[in-house]
Design an enzyme around this catalytic site. Structure first.
Site, mmCIF file in Angstrom:
data_model
loop_
_atom_site.group_PDB
_atom_site.id
_atom_site.type_symbol
_atom_site.label_atom_id
_atom_site.label_comp_id
_atom_site.label_asym_id
_atom_site.label_seq_id
_atom_site.Cartn_x
_atom_site.Cartn_y
_atom_site.Cartn_z
ATOM 1 N NE ARG A 51 39.094 75.284 55.067
ATOM 2 C CZ ARG A 51 40.399 75.133 55.162
ATOM 3 N NH1 ARG A 51 40.904 74.298 56.016
ATOM 4 N NH2 ARG A 51 41.240 75.818 54.421
ATOM 5 C CB THR A 52 34.847 75.000 49.586
ATOM 6 O OG1 THR A 52 34.962 75.984 50.611
ATOM 7 C CG2 THR A 52 33.485 75.135 48.938
ATOM 8 C CE LYS A 80 43.039 73.132 25.564
ATOM 9 N NZ LYS A 80 42.328 71.943 25.096
ATOM 10 N NE ARG A 101 36.062 78.528 46.433
ATOM 11 C CZ ARG A 101 36.554 78.400 47.672
ATOM 12 N NH1 ARG A 101 37.864 78.344 47.852
ATOM 13 N NH2 ARG A 101 35.750 78.336 48.700
ATOM 14 C CG HIS A 129 32.019 80.837 50.465
ATOM 15 N ND1 HIS A 129 31.422 79.621 50.146
ATOM 16 C CD2 HIS A 129 33.308 80.551 50.785
ATOM 17 C CE1 HIS A 129 32.331 78.665 50.269
ATOM 18 N NE2 HIS A 129 33.481 79.192 50.648
HETATM 19 C C1 NCD Z 1 37.010 80.948 52.625
HETATM 20 C C2 NCD Z 1 36.842 81.342 51.181
HETATM 21 O O1 NCD Z 1 37.281 80.621 50.273
HETATM 22 O O2 NCD Z 1 36.240 82.380 50.969
HETATM 23 N N1 NCD Z 1 37.451 79.636 52.789
HETATM 24 C C3 NCD Z 1 36.521 78.630 52.789
HETATM 25 O O3 NCD Z 1 35.816 78.423 51.827
HETATM 26 N N2 NCD Z 1 36.394 77.934 53.921
HETATM 27 C C4 NCD Z 1 37.772 81.916 53.420
HETATM 28 C C5 NCD Z 1 39.148 82.319 52.968
HETATM 29 O O4 NCD Z 1 39.652 81.869 51.929
HETATM 30 O O5 NCD Z 1 39.753 83.112 53.689
#
Ligand code: NCD
Length: 306
Positions: A51-52, A80, A101, A129
């Site tokens: 999703r993100t 590397k 991320r 997040h």
């Molecule tokens: C979450 C995350 O990556 O922290 N997912 C997301 O970004 N929607 C929650 C999860 O991974 O459980």
């Protein structure tokens, strides 16, 4: 605001303005179709995501912008031995904004220091997040019509669930919020999050049972037990199915409860709940694109007044 690393980088007023913009984009996406023309978003994902990353990419494409990036550390020069600092210094030359991320807490802070373009934290380890929180706030505001005066249940892995930490940091600034923190003892909120609640004088309880508070909740935020953050597989197996929301448990809840989950779901919510009008998690995922469109426009200073 130049970067979004922690949700507290934004004032309550800035969040309100961004959610207003996200609502306007949601209602009239066509008016924003070309607002990020010739701008490029880099998605640097050193950790898995569906999703993100895709909602960031969809957001930029819908704004008329372009995207580039990688979706795993394995396909980047991290294998590397390249540092985050060097990666972002280089990628800054290829794009106008970065969404990153990373499995290490604090990596986006390092990135922001070395980037020459805005950096968005798209999740750092078990820490924060903030863009999921913007998504969550947009969902709560649209579903409940407000961000204050409500009882919010957060359930599951409150120790490693970064979305929970950021959501508490944001919602603890609103008046009249009571948090019911539902988790096994081993997965309770970290001390620094408890300190945020205490410093702000928030009303909260930490409990082990979901059933006990169910009838009092206005929002129930379910989370996955974060397998990848466990040191020991046996502990994960013991804790993973601590809470499963099913129609029987939901029958004791308010009629206008808003059930949320950042997704991905494993077993925490029975699929039998999906057709209940109180299930908001797929809607929540959809809102994520609009709020990220609003964030990109804001950080690139491309906002059209509505
Ligand atoms: C979450 C995350 O990556 O922290 N997912 C997301 O970004 N929607 C929650 C999860 O991974 O459980």
């Amino acid at each position: 605001m130049r970067n979004l690393i922690d949700i507290r980088d934004m004032t309550v007023e800035e969040i309100d303005r961004m959610l207003d913009l996200a609502d306007r984009i949601f209602e009239h996406p066509e008016q924003y179709r070309d607002t990020a023309n010739h701008k490029t978003l880099a998605t640097l994902f050193f950790e898995p995501s569906t999703r993100t990353r895709l909602s960031f990419e969809a957001a930029m494409l819908e704004l008329g912008g372009r995207i580039l990036g990688f979706s795993s550390a394995a396909s980047s020069s991290a294998t590397k031995g390249e540092s985050v600092a060097d990666t972002v210094a280089v990628v800054s030359g290829y794009c106008d904004i970065i969404a990153m991320r990373h499995p290490k807490e604090g990596a986006p802070v390092v990135a922001a220091r070395h980037a020459t373009v805005p950096v968005i934290n798209a999740g750092d380890g078990g820490h924060n997040h903030p863009t999921q929180t913007l998504t969550d706030l947009m969902t709560i505001r649209r579903e409940k019509g407000r961000l204050c005066d409500m009882n919010i249940g957060l359930c599951g892995d409150l120790q490693f669930g970064r979305t929970v930490h950021s959501l508490i940091a944001a919602m603890s600034r609103s008046p009249g919020i009571r948090f019911s923190l539902i988790s096994p003892d081993e997965l309770c909120i970290p001390d620094y999050v408890r300190e945020i609640l205490t410093e702000r004088g928030c009303d909260f309880v930490e409990i082990g049972s979901m059933e006990e508070v169910m009838p009092t909740l206005d929002v129930l935020y379910m989370t996955r037990v974060q397998k990848e953050r466990f040191f020991n597989e046996a502990d994960y197996i013991r804790l993973k199915d601590s809470y499963i929301l099913d129609p029987a448990k939901l029958s004791r809840a308010k009629d206008d409860l808003c059930v949320m989950h950042p997704l991905p779901r494993v077993n925490e919510i029975s699929t039998l709940v999906d057709n209940d009008p109180r299930a908001c998690y797929f809607k929540q995922a959809r809102y994520g694109k609009y709020v990220r469109m609003a964030l990109i426009l804001t950080l690139l200073e491309l906002v059209k007044e509505g």
